[in-house]
Design a protein around this motif. Structure first.
Motif, short mmCIF file in Angstrom:
data_model
loop_
_atom_site.label_atom_id
_atom_site.label_comp_id
_atom_site.label_asym_id
_atom_site.label_seq_id
_atom_site.Cartn_x
_atom_site.Cartn_y
_atom_site.Cartn_z
N THR A 276 35.25 -3.94 11.99
CA THR A 276 33.84 -3.60 11.85
C THR A 276 33.32 -3.15 13.21
N ALA A 277 32.05 -2.84 13.26
CA ALA A 277 31.49 -2.39 14.54
C ALA A 277 31.47 -3.51 15.56
N SER A 278 31.67 -4.76 15.10
CA SER A 278 31.68 -5.81 16.12
C SER A 278 32.98 -6.55 16.31
N GLU A 279 33.89 -6.52 15.33
CA GLU A 279 35.14 -7.24 15.61
C GLU A 279 36.27 -6.85 14.68
N MET A 280 37.42 -7.44 14.88
CA MET A 280 38.59 -7.22 14.04
C MET A 280 39.06 -8.57 13.52
N THR B 38 37.31 1.02 21.97
CA THR B 38 37.92 -0.05 21.19
C THR B 38 37.84 0.38 19.72
N THR C 217 29.10 3.07 11.34
CA THR C 217 28.02 2.08 11.29
C THR C 217 26.73 2.58 11.92
N ARG D 217 23.05 3.04 10.22
CA ARG D 217 21.84 2.39 10.73
C ARG D 217 20.72 3.41 10.99
N LEU E 21 22.37 1.41 6.04
CA LEU E 21 22.98 0.11 6.31
C LEU E 21 22.21 -0.98 5.55
N THR F 148 29.66 -0.43 6.64
CA THR F 148 30.18 -1.72 7.10
C THR F 148 31.02 -2.37 6.01
N ALA G 276 30.61 -5.45 4.51
CA ALA G 276 29.85 -6.67 4.27
C ALA G 276 29.78 -6.93 2.77
N ALA H 13 14.34 1.10 13.77
CA ALA H 13 15.10 0.80 14.99
C ALA H 13 15.18 -0.69 15.23
N GLY I 55 15.67 -3.35 13.14
CA GLY I 55 16.05 -3.93 11.86
C GLY I 55 17.17 -3.11 11.30
#
Ligand code: ZN
Ligand code: ZN
Ligand code: ZN
Ligand code: ZN
Ligand code: ZN
Ligand code: ZN
Ligand code: ZN
Ligand code: ZN
Lengths: 465, 465, 465, 465
Positions: D14-18, D363, D373, D377, D382, D387, D389, D463, D465
């Motif tokens: 995802t945009a924040s982790e694996m 990354t 992502t 947004r 989103l 994503t 989710a 922006a 939210g």
């Protein structure tokens, strides 16, 4: 009125304009600017430029270093070379070493300069040991003596002051109206880089450049500016050699801080590749900060044009390429024990004129400002020196703008034994230098004697006036 | 040598220094600077400052607007007011309106100025209609006539040029060596804001400030600078009124572009709150760009000190508070149809001296540079005007630095009928103004006659020279 | 599949988005995100936010200072306060003092933390004595042990490293993949200011702020960044408190350097005026860097929004207002001998949520990023900690976004005895904290026992992954 | 629970982790993330990356230009090419031409897209004629229809809006919560350069680059940002191609403005030298803004890493190298009448992955953010799209990070007939694309039918939210 000497028919150049006029000199001072002036003696300046003589504000002359070396030039040879190069005033350094008093230091330099110099002179006081006594008694005494600029080092183990000491000196300087100058390089970065180079056996002269990274200059300049801001004291960064350092000076100025900058011909005309020579030959080009690269030269020129630098000085540091100088520690010495610096007091102005005015980068008034007037203003000599005003000392350089020459150690008249600018072709050369109305050099001939030059007590720094 | 007139014993101030000297004047020119000069006529300047007379480089005089109005001052009253205020030279505008030729325009302004001005004068040519003929024939002809600065507008429907036209003019200017000047505000933003204000019935004078937002100036200055960079042509931004605009000029300069800036006393001394008055009283303070706020004043001063602005001009735009001027469209007119501008040609220098030099923000040489020398350099008049050099026109202002006064419409000698600076106390006033060695004003008395002033053909712009 | 525990019906928030889901927990890890999940135990999270628990990455717990003091919180009270405040992981410091070995230091802190903490923990290693052995043997050993962040001080006589040592540590850190952190204030400036304040008898707590000027932070941050650039190593500046410092971090990031920034609630919510209280009351608000002003708060918030700061940490430094803490040197001690720091481990997240999300400055994903995910990424814990991903530790904080509360020392559960945020009203509070799927705190009740928390070996810093 | 489809064993990004997880899909939505999930259908993703499908937010599909041309791709071929390239959602443009209504425009594009696309889609509305009716009725109506982004042009005679119109649209957009996008180039500069090139007979494709100077982009971006600031409305600058333009976006962001930036693969991988080909071959590489140089590529990459650009889009503008496209005006047409644009919808993600992630510049989470992502947004999709989710559409791309391929028109599945990236080698390729849980492309085979894709009403821009 009749004058002792009249400079007739030249094109006068000041920091703000150019105009045709005769200059009438009486009792060593400029007594008149006008037309048709007569005098007992006359210099025919028709077709030539008549400018305030250069003020060399960064030179190491008759200076012993903390490690024992002595510069190759004394006040006689140093001032003669300066005079041949179009200068009429020099402000070398009087260096306090640790353990020495300031008064003792100044007395020592007086003894070295008096009777020796052919040009008027003062010193910047290098402060390496700002004890309580120095701060409270000796610096004020130096100031009263007319020494109104103090120089600090942020690197060199035996010379550097720490940050709190730096603030102490700035604070005293501010109180009295002295200008603080600083050699800004980060000592820790240099040490760290040096240790790693030596650990790998990289000791040739060229590694000197790697041991003094651009970041070390950028860091120290920023730190010095922060300290000047804390005290709200003026500060001049000497020998700025990097785009990043120059940008810091520019930004501080833009934001209203009294921060001034100096750069030197070596950073405009040479590069670190000049150090990449066999054996010790590269040592001739070792100086600190070190030579950088071609791209840096362009940026520094741009900063000169944008007004970032008020002065372009030689940082004349003459060491011979023999056991009295660069080779004092032998022919295989690592770069860490080779004397730093290069000669240039005589080459500064011809190079700046030829590459600056001649190449369209500078106007003639810009040249006068950078070579003379700004230094006079910063160091408390204006209008006695640095301009062509009534009442000013008749310190005049007459230039033939069309004269062609080649820089060579043979025509520099110093004792360094080499010139890093050997072979540079220049157009525009000084032909006559007058100090207080007296010919020092005229058409290649030296006239003034050692001792003609006198000590100049300087006024306080006054940015607003 | 004997002189026609000698100004004796004053403290001479130039853009680079101060010195005591007599000035010997012959045939209207400065023939000598010296000591003990004698002349047929003598002005005792002891205790006073002797400076190059001010050059007012931004004034609207005898100018009709695109909508038909005429400024309250003609070349006689405008130049007299300027002379009382310490000026010796004026460069108002010759405004081409759409459909007019350039030659026709210049002839028209010649007819208005000739025989009328007490001071030497030139015009900046306003170009509002850059047709092919104008670009290829008339601008070159104007240039040959000695009109070496062209002004463009980025706003005002009847005056503005579009971006391609702007580039055309810059290109012609560059080719000939003319300097382009620009009134930089974004027309679309102003229109958009204005429409919204009018739609809400917000028509009082004070809404003028809202209709010209700071962003409109910032935008237009950036755009103008981009265009100058594309053509690599010099550009001067007139009447910069915002921190953002000033920063753009500074950054462009820092980066080596030939971008110059001007600001005006109203942005240094007044604020938009001055427009917030009952009825039409606020209209007296309407100008474009509009007055800003206190914080802006501080930033603009800082930019003056940092060298961002080469000139501080009055933007003298005199309209009376009656039906000939501000009230031409009646006592309830919306701000959109009220003439923009305010008088100030006589107040500029006393205010700048008193608030600048007197408050420690400027040195006296800074004052001379900002009020005279820089304008002479930018507009092709140096060294004939703008300095105290041998051979220069004897255009001299003698100031009593201690004289105290109060700015009032009663002492401005213009036809505006009011002063926006009414009541400002100043220390330091011009007491004598000489034009080519002739007294124009001396201790409150007017001596020169209309017609003394002559048209000045100007040299090309030369940033490097 | 059946789960040990299901968090049902909440609104999950991660650093990138929000979505409704049940979370299925098995063996302490997140085994499923989905709908209609069943488990032996269920927490009804309907109407609530389900977020990764906070990671407190800057706290001083069970830490003795170089001058002998000990923080008021040990790993039990410190971790309990953290858990009540919505945290599920803490990374305090293990402080090497001069003369101590690194392994010795880590063993000491292991002994203090083991069996004491209710939350999982690691330490940042403070390096104050980077001897050759430390650099070549002990730091690599610490790294192998999972200690992958090293902290340096640029001020405090007994803790600071010099520039060359700083470069040594950066170099070792880079080689192994550790992240260097730095307390950046210029020691010399602080000393100089302090000496002058003391010399004038200005010893009250409020003078602490003057003794640590903003320029000292700006200077040290710039220097630290230069050093990181020289080594090309990542660097995190802790507790940035000034606009100038934040801008330096931002500029370095913008230019591509791996420079990271942290700020703290005290700089967002308090000002130096809080120190201006009678007697020693101001000492409660003494921390270093000191509290600044209101304008600074706004700029720091803007930097949080612009992404300059990756983490907002508490810098929890609990000292009681008695002889065990702030008053150890008596009730009249000068500010120089009063322990620096304030508690805040429990208040950090409620304040950040209420003032950040509640006031529209932050999105909920921003809050999660700032309070948890970014710290996990920087300190080698992602994705084990800091997110709601399959396989991650079930370290979860459940928040009631509508709950209202008032920060008070009574509800902070630490040992400091006071809260600098006493009386602050907040909306949004954590109601349940799960550590590896185990309730630590639930609706005000503490469930986990000291010793539940385990040491976390951390992975290397990897900015690109 | 049993799922319709399970993607098993992949590494989710995802945009924040694996993290490793199975994904359970039911009714086209992600119903679970977990371990050991079972479904009626299973995709074995072991060893592969499972990511949110790409969102192509800048593509010209089935779009007719103001001068009559039609893109080579319709919604079927365009979406198929996108799907092969790892995308699961497209947002092309619906272009209002002058004289057309907005509702009419949207209806027209609905008719072109409905039943044609294999992927879900929306449009950005290009506004070229913001009449009163458009502003007050049709834009609000478009917004209600779920069209929440409006695009403006600052160049192209038939498309551009003037500054006041720009402000009008920004103002309406702000009121409703729409995001304004802008093609920012200065029309006047382009016209002026073009006129001069044509006047000299310089008409070959390669002169297109000269006719669109970097300054034209810098100027227009600055102007657009000023206008967004005036209205305080968010603004996205599409296809930023210059260092100066990128720096303006970065600075605005740093200062807290809601300014967003996009760049495109062609500016990262190609240069203007690609246009320097014989005959019309260079026309294949003509786009606006034009290709720049190698140094620019490095700076743009740095800005991607620094977060200046939220999205990297293809700006897919397919015109065949024949009379239907680039050669519509004959084989000798001057650059001014050759269609601008190049294909790239299928190549965007493989290039970005291979050169970004594969070369260590990004990354994997960065890749997901930039490709999917962030677009979701910014454009109101989103968490439905963009994503992984719970509850999100099961729009998933499965990538083999080790697969090697060569970009070629043969494997792009579009109708352009050529690829500007022909021959580029890439490592990492999408192997399966799922749209709402349905295979669109799987291991080279196309499964979804035209019409699978549905129109997506989008939420307002938020922006915070
Ligand atoms: Zn030095
Ligand atoms: Zn030196
Ligand atoms: Zn104007
Ligand atoms: Zn005007
Ligand atoms: Zn600290
Ligand atoms: Zn701390
Ligand atoms: Zn476009
Ligand atoms: Zn496009």
């Amino acid at each position: 009125m009749s004058f002792d000497l009249v400079v007739k028919g030249g094109t006068c150049v000041t920091a703000s304009e150019m105009f045709e006029a005769d200059i009438g000199i009486k009792d060593g001072r400029i007594a008149a600017l006008g037309e048709g002036l007569n005098g007992e003696d006359v210099i025919d300046a028709r077709g030539n430029l008549v400018m305030p003589g250069g003020i060399e504000a960064h030179a190491h002359i008759a200076q012993n270093s903390a490690t024992g070396g002595m510069t190759a030039d004394d006040y006689t040879s140093g001032s003669i070379s300066a005079a041949y190069g179009g200068n009429t005033c020099i402000i070398p350094f009087a260096a306090q070493h640790r353990g020495m008093g300031v008064t003792e230091t100044l007395d020592l330099y007086d003894s070295r300069a008096q009777g020796a110099s052919v040009l008027d002179y003062s010193y910047h006081l290098i402060v390496s040991d700002p004890t309580e006594k120095v701060l409270t008694q000796e610096l004020p005494a130096a100031f009263k003596r007319g020494i109104t600029s103090f120089k600090l080092f942020m690197t060199y183990d035996k010379m550097l002051v720490n940050d709190a000491q730096f603030l102490d000196v700035l604070s005293v300087a501010k109180e009295h109206g002295a200008l603080t100058m600083v050699h800004a390089e980060n000592a820790g970065m240099i040490k760290w880089m040096t240790d790693r180079l030596l650990a790998r056996g990289l000791t040739a002269p060229k590694y000197h450049a790697l041991s003094h990274p651009a970041l070390a200059e950028e860091e120290a300049i920023h730190r010095a500016i922060c300290m000047a801001k804390l005290v709200d004291a003026p500060l001049l960064i000497v020998h700025v050699s990097t785009p990043e350092g120059a940008a810091l000076v520019q930004n501080a100025r833009d934001a209203g801080a009294k921060i001034y900058g100096e750069t030197c011909p070596q950073y405009l005309f040479l590069t670190h590749e000049d150090m990449d020579k066999p054996g010790m030959d590269g040592a001739a080009f070792m100086c600190s900060p070190p030579l950088r690269d071609k791209a840096t030269q362009d940026v520094l020129w741009q900063h000169i044009q944008a007004g970032t630098f008020d002065v372009v000085s030689s940082d004349h540091s003459p060491y011979r390429m023999d056991e009295t100088g660069k080779l004092a520690n032998g022919p295989d010495a690592p770069f860490t024990v080779i004397a730093n610096g290069m000669p240039g007091i005589g080459a500064r102005l011809p190079l700046l004129f030829s590459e600056g005015v001649g190449k369209g980068r500078l106007t003639m008034p810009d040249f006068v400002a950078l070579s003379s007037t700004n230094a006079a203003r910063l160091y408390g000599l204006l209008p006695q020196k640095g301009t062509l005003a009534i009442g000013a000392d008749a310190d005049i350089a007459i230039w033939d703008p069309a004269a062609k020459g080649v820089i060579s150690t043979n025509n520099q008249h110093d004792n360094a034994g080499y010139s890093p600018f050997e072979g540079w072709k220049v157009t525009g050369l000084p032909i006559t230098t007058l100090s207080r109305g007296t010919r020092v050099v005229d058409r290649g001939q030296l006239y003034a004697k050692a001792g003609h030059g006198q000590f100049l007590p300087r006024a306080k720094f006054d940015a607003t006036g």
